[in-house]
Scaffold this motif. Sequence first.
Motif, PDB file in Angstrom:
ATOM      1  N   MET A   1      -8.550  -8.640 -16.200  1.00  0.00           N
ATOM      2  CA  MET A   1      -8.605  -9.959 -15.576  1.00  0.00           C
ATOM      3  C   MET A   1      -7.590 -10.885 -16.229  1.00  0.00           C
ATOM      4  N   LYS A   2      -6.738 -11.481 -15.414  1.00  0.00           N
ATOM      5  CA  LYS A   2      -5.694 -12.355 -15.923  1.00  0.00           C
ATOM      6  C   LYS A   2      -6.241 -13.763 -16.196  1.00  0.00           C
ATOM      7  N   ILE A   3      -5.726 -14.362 -17.246  1.00  0.00           N
ATOM      8  CA  ILE A   3      -6.122 -15.723 -17.604  1.00  0.00           C
ATOM      9  C   ILE A   3      -5.393 -16.705 -16.693  1.00  0.00           C
ATOM     10  N   ALA A   4      -6.134 -17.675 -16.170  1.00  0.00           N
ATOM     11  CA  ALA A   4      -5.564 -18.671 -15.268  1.00  0.00           C
ATOM     12  C   ALA A   4      -5.712 -20.063 -15.873  1.00  0.00           C
ATOM     13  N   GLU A   5      -4.937 -21.006 -15.370  1.00  0.00           N
ATOM     14  CA  GLU A   5      -5.062 -22.380 -15.821  1.00  0.00           C
ATOM     15  C   GLU A   5      -6.467 -22.898 -15.493  1.00  0.00           C
ATOM     16  N   GLY A   6      -7.063 -23.575 -16.457  1.00  0.00           N
ATOM     17  CA  GLY A   6      -8.432 -24.065 -16.301  1.00  0.00           C
ATOM     18  C   GLY A   6      -9.474 -23.144 -16.895  1.00  0.00           C
ATOM     19  N   ASP A   7      -9.108 -21.895 -17.207  1.00  0.00           N
ATOM     20  CA  ASP A   7     -10.042 -20.984 -17.872  1.00  0.00           C
ATOM     21  C   ASP A   7     -10.247 -21.406 -19.327  1.00  0.00           C
ATOM     22  N   TYR A   8     -11.355 -20.964 -19.886  1.00  0.00           N
ATOM     23  CA  TYR A   8     -11.589 -21.125 -21.317  1.00  0.00           C
ATOM     24  C   TYR A   8     -11.356 -19.791 -22.012  1.00  0.00           C
ATOM     25  N   VAL A   9     -10.720 -19.844 -23.174  1.00  0.00           N
ATOM     26  CA  VAL A   9     -10.480 -18.642 -23.966  1.00  0.00           C
ATOM     27  C   VAL A   9     -10.999 -18.877 -25.381  1.00  0.00           C
ATOM     28  N   LEU A  10     -11.364 -17.806 -26.041  1.00  0.00           N
ATOM     29  CA  LEU A  10     -11.741 -17.872 -27.443  1.00  0.00           C
ATOM     30  C   LEU A  10     -10.536 -17.388 -28.249  1.00  0.00           C
TER      31      LEU A  10
ATOM     32  N   LYS B   1      -4.683 -25.317 -20.452  1.00  0.00           N
ATOM     33  CA  LYS B   1      -4.163 -26.441 -19.679  1.00  0.00           C
ATOM     34  C   LYS B   1      -2.875 -26.930 -20.339  1.00  0.00           C
ATOM     35  N   GLU B   2      -2.277 -27.943 -19.771  1.00  0.00           N
ATOM     36  CA  GLU B   2      -1.062 -28.519 -20.325  1.00  0.00           C
ATOM     37  C   GLU B   2      -1.334 -29.030 -21.734  1.00  0.00           C
ATOM     38  N   GLY B   3      -0.517 -28.592 -22.693  1.00  0.00           N
ATOM     39  CA  GLY B   3      -0.687 -29.070 -24.060  1.00  0.00           C
ATOM     40  C   GLY B   3      -0.570 -27.949 -25.075  1.00  0.00           C
ATOM     41  N   PHE B   4      -0.881 -28.285 -26.314  1.00  0.00           N
ATOM     42  CA  PHE B   4      -0.706 -27.345 -27.422  1.00  0.00           C
ATOM     43  C   PHE B   4      -2.010 -27.192 -28.204  1.00  0.00           C
ATOM     44  N   PHE B   5      -2.183 -25.987 -28.775  1.00  0.00           N
ATOM     45  CA  PHE B   5      -3.292 -25.698 -29.668  1.00  0.00           C
ATOM     46  C   PHE B   5      -2.717 -25.524 -31.071  1.00  0.00           C
TER      47      PHE B   5
ATOM     48  N   TYR C   1     -11.881 -20.572 -32.086  1.00  0.00           N
ATOM     49  CA  TYR C   1     -11.702 -21.837 -31.389  1.00  0.00           C
ATOM     50  C   TYR C   1     -11.881 -21.609 -29.895  1.00  0.00           C
ATOM     51  N   LEU C   2     -12.709 -22.430 -29.271  1.00  0.00           N
ATOM     52  CA  LEU C   2     -12.891 -22.377 -27.818  1.00  0.00           C
ATOM     53  C   LEU C   2     -11.916 -23.370 -27.204  1.00  0.00           C
ATOM     54  N   VAL C   3     -11.010 -22.867 -26.368  1.00  0.00           N
ATOM     55  CA  VAL C   3      -9.886 -23.671 -25.891  1.00  0.00           C
ATOM     56  C   VAL C   3      -9.764 -23.562 -24.379  1.00  0.00           C
ATOM     57  N   GLU C   4      -9.539 -24.682 -23.714  1.00  0.00           N
ATOM     58  CA  GLU C   4      -9.256 -24.675 -22.280  1.00  0.00           C
ATOM     59  C   GLU C   4      -7.758 -24.478 -22.068  1.00  0.00           C
TER      60      GLU C   4
ATOM     61  N   ILE D   1     -23.686 -36.056 -21.499  1.00  0.00           N
ATOM     62  CA  ILE D   1     -23.072 -34.998 -22.317  1.00  0.00           C
ATOM     63  C   ILE D   1     -23.480 -33.629 -21.792  1.00  0.00           C
ATOM     64  N   ALA D   2     -24.757 -33.479 -21.423  1.00  0.00           N
ATOM     65  CA  ALA D   2     -25.224 -32.204 -20.859  1.00  0.00           C
ATOM     66  C   ALA D   2     -24.461 -31.865 -19.578  1.00  0.00           C
ATOM     67  N   ILE D   3     -24.221 -32.855 -18.747  1.00  0.00           N
ATOM     68  CA  ILE D   3     -23.475 -32.628 -17.508  1.00  0.00           C
ATOM     69  C   ILE D   3     -22.063 -32.128 -17.814  1.00  0.00           C
ATOM     70  N   LYS D   4     -21.405 -32.731 -18.811  1.00  0.00           N
ATOM     71  CA  LYS D   4     -20.068 -32.269 -19.211  1.00  0.00           C
ATOM     72  C   LYS D   4     -20.105 -30.827 -19.685  1.00  0.00           C
ATOM     73  N   ASN D   5     -21.140 -30.470 -20.458  1.00  0.00           N
ATOM     74  CA  ASN D   5     -21.251 -29.099 -20.965  1.00  0.00           C
ATOM     75  C   ASN D   5     -21.485 -28.094 -19.838  1.00  0.00           C
ATOM     76  N   LEU D   6     -22.278 -28.464 -18.846  1.00  0.00           N
ATOM     77  CA  LEU D   6     -22.518 -27.578 -17.707  1.00  0.00           C
ATOM     78  C   LEU D   6     -21.256 -27.380 -16.878  1.00  0.00           C
ATOM     79  N   LYS D   7     -20.462 -28.426 -16.755  1.00  0.00           N
ATOM     80  CA  LYS D   7     -19.216 -28.339 -15.978  1.00  0.00           C
ATOM     81  C   LYS D   7     -18.256 -27.318 -16.570  1.00  0.00           C
ATOM     82  N   ARG D   8     -18.235 -27.223 -17.893  1.00  0.00           N
ATOM     83  CA  ARG D   8     -17.302 -26.296 -18.553  1.00  0.00           C
ATOM     84  C   ARG D   8     -17.532 -24.858 -18.103  1.00  0.00           C
ATOM     85  N   LEU D   9     -18.774 -24.524 -17.802  1.00  0.00           N
ATOM     86  CA  LEU D   9     -19.112 -23.163 -17.390  1.00  0.00           C
ATOM     87  C   LEU D   9     -19.262 -23.024 -15.880  1.00  0.00           C
ATOM     88  N   GLY D  10     -19.042 -24.106 -15.145  1.00  0.00           N
ATOM     89  CA  GLY D  10     -19.167 -24.039 -13.691  1.00  0.00           C
ATOM     90  C   GLY D  10     -20.598 -23.851 -13.222  1.00  0.00           C
TER      91      GLY D  10
END
Length: 255
Positions: A1-10, A24-28, A19-22, A134-143
């Motif tokens: 499975m290929k990683i796409a923009e908006g996915d979360y990776v460890l 997206k545009e930017g740097f880790f 580190y759990l990282v989304e 905050i709970a709503i934000k956390n649920l959004k991360r996992l869809g």
Amino acid sequence: MKIAEGDYVLVLTSEEKKYLVEVKEGFFHTHKDFLDLKDLVGKTYGEIVYGKKGEKFYVLKPSLYDFLMKIERATQVVYPKDIGYILLKLNIGPGSVVLECGGGSGALTTALAFMVGQEGKVISYERELKFQQIAIKNLKRLGLLDRVVFKNVEVVEAFEEEEVDAVFLDLKEPWYLISAAWKALKGGHFLGILVPTANQVSQCLLEIQRLPFLDIEVSEILLRKYKPNPERLRPEDRMVAHTGYLIFAKKVVEK
């Protein structure tokens, strides 16, 4: 499975820091090197990627456990070691309708929503709007947001729902809502409670025993990890010990 923009990776460093990282545009950044997150698009989970200074990073698929350990929080959360047992004791699975009261930052809410599947539903009561947001934000991360009905109200005497499969109470004084939980449950179904202190357990037991509940259990789960060195296998220096007491019971029509 290929990683796409908006996915979360460890992202796992060479020192095995996680580190759990989304993506997206930017740097880790770490103290040694940094990644352009756009470079992860099209990669496969499990691959090695190299930072701009040549440091090695491993890109892994995050599990539900990883999300829960990195969850945004403004309250004490239910720990994964307790969540696993709660899910089994409450018989949570695809299609379940489960009610929780005291949703907090949404750690247990997230796990419940993951387990009930597309056909199930989680009803989450929380009187503090700032925690619920905050709970709503956390649920959004996992869809998983579409599987949860959030209710920003303080329950006093009764829940709005009836005939639910399970009820879980995570409150300062849950004994005041045990009767409401009994009314909301299907016959023969499952009540769970989490409290941090022994005197709270006693208060809950007095109320549970007054009502038509059977198969009562009080438990505490301790988790001790070991250092993964085959030549010097030994426990970690620190462990996740007491996080709370768990109470379970099943509703009956009468006793």
